[in-house]
Design a protein around this motif. Sequence first.
Motif, short mmCIF file in Angstrom:
data_model
loop_
_atom_site.label_atom_id
_atom_site.label_comp_id
_atom_site.label_asym_id
_atom_site.label_seq_id
_atom_site.Cartn_x
_atom_site.Cartn_y
_atom_site.Cartn_z
N PHE A 31 -28.28 0.98 20.09
CA PHE A 31 -29.30 -0.05 20.30
C PHE A 31 -29.69 -0.08 21.78
N ILE A 32 -30.84 -0.70 22.03
CA ILE A 32 -31.30 -0.89 23.42
C ILE A 32 -30.51 -2.04 24.03
N HIS A 33 -30.01 -1.87 25.22
CA HIS A 33 -29.05 -2.82 25.79
C HIS A 33 -29.67 -4.19 26.11
N THR A 34 -30.95 -4.27 26.22
CA THR A 34 -31.60 -5.56 26.51
C THR A 34 -32.24 -6.17 25.26
N SER A 35 -31.87 -5.72 24.09
CA SER A 35 -32.52 -6.15 22.85
C SER A 35 -31.74 -7.26 22.15
N GLU A 36 -32.34 -7.76 21.09
CA GLU A 36 -31.70 -8.78 20.24
C GLU A 36 -30.43 -8.25 19.60
N THR A 37 -30.46 -7.00 19.17
CA THR A 37 -29.27 -6.40 18.55
C THR A 37 -28.13 -6.28 19.56
N ALA A 38 -28.43 -5.97 20.80
CA ALA A 38 -27.39 -5.86 21.83
C ALA A 38 -26.68 -7.18 22.03
N ALA A 39 -27.41 -8.31 21.90
CA ALA A 39 -26.77 -9.62 22.04
C ALA A 39 -25.81 -9.90 20.89
N MET A 40 -26.18 -9.46 19.68
CA MET A 40 -25.29 -9.67 18.54
C MET A 40 -24.05 -8.79 18.61
N TYR A 41 -24.20 -7.58 19.15
CA TYR A 41 -23.08 -6.63 19.26
C TYR A 41 -22.62 -6.52 20.71
N SER A 42 -22.40 -7.64 21.34
CA SER A 42 -22.01 -7.61 22.76
C SER A 42 -20.66 -6.94 22.96
N GLY A 43 -19.78 -7.00 21.96
CA GLY A 43 -18.47 -6.34 22.07
C GLY A 43 -18.38 -5.09 21.22
N TYR A 44 -19.47 -4.32 21.16
CA TYR A 44 -19.55 -3.17 20.26
C TYR A 44 -18.41 -2.17 20.49
N GLU A 45 -18.17 -1.80 21.72
CA GLU A 45 -17.16 -0.79 22.03
C GLU A 45 -15.75 -1.29 21.73
N GLN A 46 -15.50 -2.60 21.90
CA GLN A 46 -14.16 -3.15 21.68
C GLN A 46 -13.94 -3.59 20.22
N ASP A 47 -14.98 -4.16 19.59
CA ASP A 47 -14.80 -4.75 18.27
C ASP A 47 -15.12 -3.78 17.13
N PHE A 48 -16.08 -2.89 17.35
CA PHE A 48 -16.54 -2.04 16.25
C PHE A 48 -15.92 -0.65 16.31
N ILE A 49 -15.90 -0.04 17.49
CA ILE A 49 -15.41 1.33 17.64
C ILE A 49 -13.89 1.34 17.70
N ARG A 50 -13.29 2.22 16.92
CA ARG A 50 -11.83 2.34 16.90
C ARG A 50 -11.34 3.07 18.15
N PRO A 51 -10.17 2.68 18.68
CA PRO A 51 -9.59 3.39 19.82
C PRO A 51 -9.33 4.86 19.46
N GLY A 52 -9.69 5.75 20.38
CA GLY A 52 -9.46 7.18 20.16
C GLY A 52 -10.69 7.91 19.63
N TRP A 53 -11.71 7.18 19.16
CA TRP A 53 -12.91 7.87 18.71
C TRP A 53 -13.71 8.37 19.92
N ILE A 54 -14.44 9.45 19.75
CA ILE A 54 -15.13 10.12 20.84
C ILE A 54 -16.62 9.79 20.80
N GLY A 55 -17.15 9.22 21.87
CA GLY A 55 -18.55 8.85 21.94
C GLY A 55 -19.40 9.95 22.54
N MET A 56 -20.59 10.15 21.94
CA MET A 56 -21.57 11.12 22.45
C MET A 56 -22.95 10.52 22.36
N SER A 57 -23.86 10.98 23.24
CA SER A 57 -25.24 10.49 23.24
C SER A 57 -26.17 11.53 22.67
#
Length: 421
Positions: free
Chosen positions: A395-421
């Motif tokens: 999501f775009i970091h300044t968007s409405e979705t970014a406000a709902m998922y403010s803790g995306y990396e901590q709450d949604f993504i599991r530890p040890g998963w590999i992020g790519m763009s």
Amino acid sequence: MHSADFRVRAPVSGRMRILYAGRQARRNPAYAVGVFILLVFALMENQLRSESYSNIDTSEVRVLSVRDSRDRHMKVKVIHQDRDVKIPNLGKSRPSRSTDKTLRNGGHKILSNRLHNSSRKLRHRKNSWQEKPILTIRFDGRLGNQMFEYAAVYAIARKKKMKIFLTRNHQLNKIFHIDESVIVRKPCGGFTNVNTPCCGYDATTLDRIQNNTCQRIFGYFQSWRYFESLLGNVRRQFTFRRNIIQTADAKLWSVVNKHKKYPSKPQHVDAVSSRMRSQKQVRVHLLQYVRRGDLMLPIRVKQGRRAAPKQFYLRAMDYFRRLHHDALFIVGSDSQQWAAENLAGPDVIVLKDMLPEVDMCILSRCNHTVMSVGTFGWWVGLLGRGRTVYYNQPFIHTSETAAMYSGYEQDFIRPGWIGMS
């Protein structure tokens, strides 16, 4: 015998009584008036009795036994839902031996106690839900969201020592072997609603659940932190049913067999993989889940959501090709045509025309995971094995979705998963 004696003594048989009454009426008009009055009263009494019985609900009345005309009585019994009620017998009748014996032995109190106990048990069964605090959730979204919702309510109920209400025909019951020990099928008479914010982890949710009443939770619960301490139990909750596993294995076997010659007799894919690994002849099966369909809608774009681009998938595929030279990519997608056109290759297979639960079962049985965006791919990564690569700009970091998922990396993504763009 004198005539006076004949007039005084009434005959015994019914026919002689009628003749006697007629003879007396001819001799004495006053006697005829008295007989007429008696007949009128008899008819009135019969009419009143018939009206009193007409008030009874005949829909639940059954004639149990009818004596012949010689005994001159009929025994009728009314069958009700709660207990049997007898209508008073017409004329003389033989009383019930068991009831009569009980009453003669002073059993009025015994009968009264029995009726009281039966009514009390009935009330207890009717209101038994009040003694069991039950927790349920309003299921929203598709399969991935509903799995998050059930996992959260399962963990909360276990911590609060409560039961979960889940209907037998619910989608999750048809796909997974849900643990019946925590499920009840009879709902409460009423649920108290508990609202939770969307869409990350809310630490106050557990404190707002009361374990002495029935409550319904509202929310998406898109965070593994709700069930972190019960992760193994949640995995077991989402064990696929046998018919889905058989369908998934047959499909996976057919697509893999096109790229590698396995034994001619089909076997369980895990057994084949284990056997072939020992011979160092098997390809590594990697899954990719491509979600694009609803993310391309104007309302989603306005909310700031992003679908993973083609470059992300190609970059993730190159990453795994460097690790495993014999990788075979199995792609599941809600946009199959896009996936076939943009991710085509000699080591890529796109699954077509499969049910979502079969897709998830196939993808979760692969060795590694490439996850795009969304809860469906998240559960594939959790239920699967090996490494998981995810798109880190959903999501775009300044968007409405970014406000709902403010803790995306901590709450949604599991530890040890590999992020790519």
